[in-house]
Design an enzyme around this catalytic site. Structure first.
Site, PDB file in Angstrom:
ATOM      1  N   LYS A 145       1.058  -1.116  -0.015  1.00 15.87           N
ATOM      2  CA  LYS A 145      -0.067   0.005   0.031  1.00 15.87           C
ATOM      3  C   LYS A 145       0.858   1.154   0.148  1.00 15.87           C
ATOM      4  CE  LYS A 145      -0.851   2.043   3.995  1.00 15.87           C
ATOM      5  NZ  LYS A 145       0.097   2.303   4.760  1.00 15.87           N
ATOM      6  N   HIS A 175      -0.829  -4.652   6.276  1.00 18.10           N
ATOM      7  CA  HIS A 175       0.145  -5.333   7.337  1.00 18.10           C
ATOM      8  C   HIS A 175      -0.595  -5.563   8.724  1.00 18.10           C
ATOM      9  CE1 HIS A 175       1.367  -1.644   9.159  1.00 18.10           C
ATOM     10  NE2 HIS A 175       1.638  -2.138  10.269  1.00 18.10           N
ATOM     11  N   GLU A 213      -0.783   7.031  17.233  1.00 21.29           N
ATOM     12  CA  GLU A 213       0.448   6.909  17.278  1.00 21.29           C
ATOM     13  C   GLU A 213       1.251   7.908  17.983  1.00 21.29           C
ATOM     14  OE1 GLU A 213       1.963   4.634  13.483  1.00 21.29           O
ATOM     15  OE2 GLU A 213       0.735   5.961  12.664  1.00 21.29           O
ATOM     16  N   HIS A 237      -5.821   0.242   6.948  1.00 24.16           N
ATOM     17  CA  HIS A 237      -5.898  -0.342   8.193  1.00 24.16           C
ATOM     18  C   HIS A 237      -7.245  -0.275   9.013  1.00 24.16           C
ATOM     19  CE1 HIS A 237      -1.579  -0.724   7.223  1.00 24.16           C
ATOM     20  NE2 HIS A 237      -1.344   0.242   7.726  1.00 24.16           N
ATOM     21  N   LYS A 335      -1.292  10.887  14.133  1.00 24.55           N
ATOM     22  CA  LYS A 335       0.236  10.840  14.606  1.00 24.55           C
ATOM     23  C   LYS A 335       0.284  11.973  15.741  1.00 24.55           C
ATOM     24  CE  LYS A 335       1.789   8.909  10.778  1.00 24.55           C
ATOM     25  NZ  LYS A 335       2.443   7.566  10.855  1.00 24.55           N
TER      26      LYS A 335
END
Ligand code: BG6
Length: 495
Positions: A145, A175, A213, A237, A335
């Site tokens: 991706k 992932h 994150e 995701h 983030k």
């Protein structure tokens, strides 16, 4: 064990290869999971130039493996499989002839072409692979991706690759699907009688899916600024997690059945259009803040210029089907957030009928918190009698399942899992082209509204839980983000 394979990693010395793929392959070597005489060919335009050789791989393994793993123990066997090749995917020259000769030395090996490069060179790579007759009937291609930046570009990329590889030979990596705790969502839902009868609108008030994150740009300035949180995290995701949480039980745990059920969820996502977007979507960008006692720069400072790229997205979504009618799904990612935490929170409805009187204390609805990372585990939040009290009093307690306690040496290398599946020809943890396109169909109108500045970009301090508007999205519905238990009195029970 499967037949020996030749894995050709295009972008063989890129970030993805060095940080994720080679450590995963090394772990497979250690675990004896690389079939027989399998080889790993690292193809890169810059192979052979300063630092782009096998010594660089050895150095990176040293950096990426954990303290308990040794990069030395299996290095002789692993390095014997490795070859660095100078191949420029944009130039069809004698270097491709060399690659071709190498592959043809082992005609019985199955071939896996891992395109760890930007998608704008997929086309040329496939054309040249085909021109040199390197694509055999059993060859697979693995695509990283982001696959495109919108539905139109995704269609284009997929149609190019589809000219050379049939859909059952195309492995689109997300992932998150390789994470043990994400696969456990399937075990939790479909290996327990307990949950399935409750997994619907009758018993569930709402669901939160959040990936926060602490990291910022991590040396990927250009990539991130082109991509933003929606394309980097939500389109893939978060929506894949949503599918696993919301899908109907497949009749068998087989790739086709699982992918069919996931696609139905994506197709049932209620489109967000016009004024829905302003009401149900929050986009934000971090400004200066403090994290772990340290001042952290703003996104614009990290990037070195002003930008209208979002580093945070929160969305209130609905799935228009029988099971989920009226149940909001709150999705969030960002983030530079206060904590690193990926979790799914299933908030059950309030008690149907209360037999206690007010003196017992407040009754809270049950909540199932599925911690995907870190401190992987599951917490069932419930009410219990306060012990050692004569009068009946209740309080909120948690049943904790901590995977690190339950499974000795638990660790999760998503890429290892996914590479094993590619070798075994198992597509169940990879997205079908229709899933990828359906996800783009849902996010495209939101990003189109953003281009018209609707809703305007919000800011949030680095080290916070995101813009105020994100908290307001839930407050309006009399709800609150779970925030890793920060706003609950049971937060200390995790470890
Ligand atoms: C990647 C994104 O796909 O996922 C990154 O490109 C993000 O921006 C990463 O940091 C998060 O993955 P994980 O496994 O660390 O949660």
């Amino acid at each position: 064990m499967s037949k020996p394979i030749d894995i050709v990693i295009f972008g063989g010395f890129g970030d993805l290869a060095l940080r994720k793929l080679l450590p995963a392959l090394y772990r497979m070597e250690v675990a004896g999971l690389l079939p027989g005489a399998s080889r790993i060919l690292l193809a890169s335009g810059s192979a052979g130039t300063a630092g782009k050789d096998l010594a660089a791989v050895r150095d990176w393994l040293g950096k990426m493996l954990t303290a308990n793993e040794s990069a030395d123990s299996h290095w002789p066997a692993f390095s014997a499989r490795l070859q660095a090749l100078a191949v420029d995917v944009t130039v069809d020259d004698e270097r491709w002839v060399h690659l071709s000769e190498l592959l043809n030395q082992r005609p019985l090996h199955e071939r896996i072409f891992f395109l760890a490069m930007p998608p704008d060179v997929f086309d040329e790579t496939c054309v040249t692979l085909s021109a040199h007759q390197l694509i055999t009937a059993s060859s697979r291609v693995v695509l990283e991706k982001p696959l495109g930046h919108d539905k139109a570009s995704a269609l284009e990329i997929n149609s190019v690759v589809a000219r050379y590889f049939s859909e059952d030979r195309i492995y689109r990596i997300d992932h998150y699907l390789g994470k043990e705790t994400v696969q456990n969502l399937l075990a939790l839902r479909f290996a327990n009688e307990l949950f399935e009868p409750l997994w619907n609108r009758q018993h569930i008030d709402h669901i939160q899916i959040s990936i926060s994150e602490q990291v910022g740009l991590e040396g990927r300035k250009q990539f991130y600024d082109r991509t933003g949180a929606m394309r980097d995290m939500v389109q893939n995701h978060l929506l894949q997690l949503l599918c696993l949480v919301a899908m109907e039980p497949p009749n068998k745990m087989l790739a086709e059945q699982i992918r069919t059920e996931k696609l139905k969820v994506l197709q049932a996502l209620r489109p967000l259009v016009d004024h829905d977007i302003a009401r149900h979507v929050v986009r934000g960008q971090y400004v200066r803040g403090v994290m772990a006692g340290q001042e952290v720069p703003s996104y614009a400072e990290d990037l070195g210029k002003d930008s209208d790229t979002e580093t945070f997205v929160a969305i209130k979504a609905h799935i228009d089907n029988w099971r989920w009618s009226g149940v909001p799904f709150y999705l969030r990612t960002g983030k530079r957030m206060r904590q690193r935490c990926a979790e799914v929170v299933i908030q059950f409805r309030a008690l149907t009928h209360n037999v206690f009187d007010a003196t017992v204390g407040q009754l809270h609805a049950n909540k199932l918190v599925i911690r995907l990372q870190p401190d992987e585990g599951i917490q069932m939040v419930m009410m219990a009698k306060k012990m050692n009290q004569v009068d009946m009093q209740v309080q909120q307690v948690a049943l904790n399942l901590n995977f690190h306690d339950t499974f000795a040496n638990f660790s999760s290398d998503a890429y290892q899992r996914l590479l094993i599946n590619v070798i075994q020809n198992d597509l169940s943890l990879f997205a079908h082209v229709q899933e990828s396109l359906a996800a783009w169909s849902w996010v495209d109108p939101i990003m189109a509204a953003w281009r018209r500045n609707e809703p305007p970009m919000q800011t949030y301090e680095a080290g916070s839980w995101g813009p105020d508007a994100s908290a307001a999205l839930l407050h309006r519905d009399n709800r609150a983000w779970h925030n890793n238990g920060f706003n609950s009195n049971i937060r200390n029970l995790w470890r």
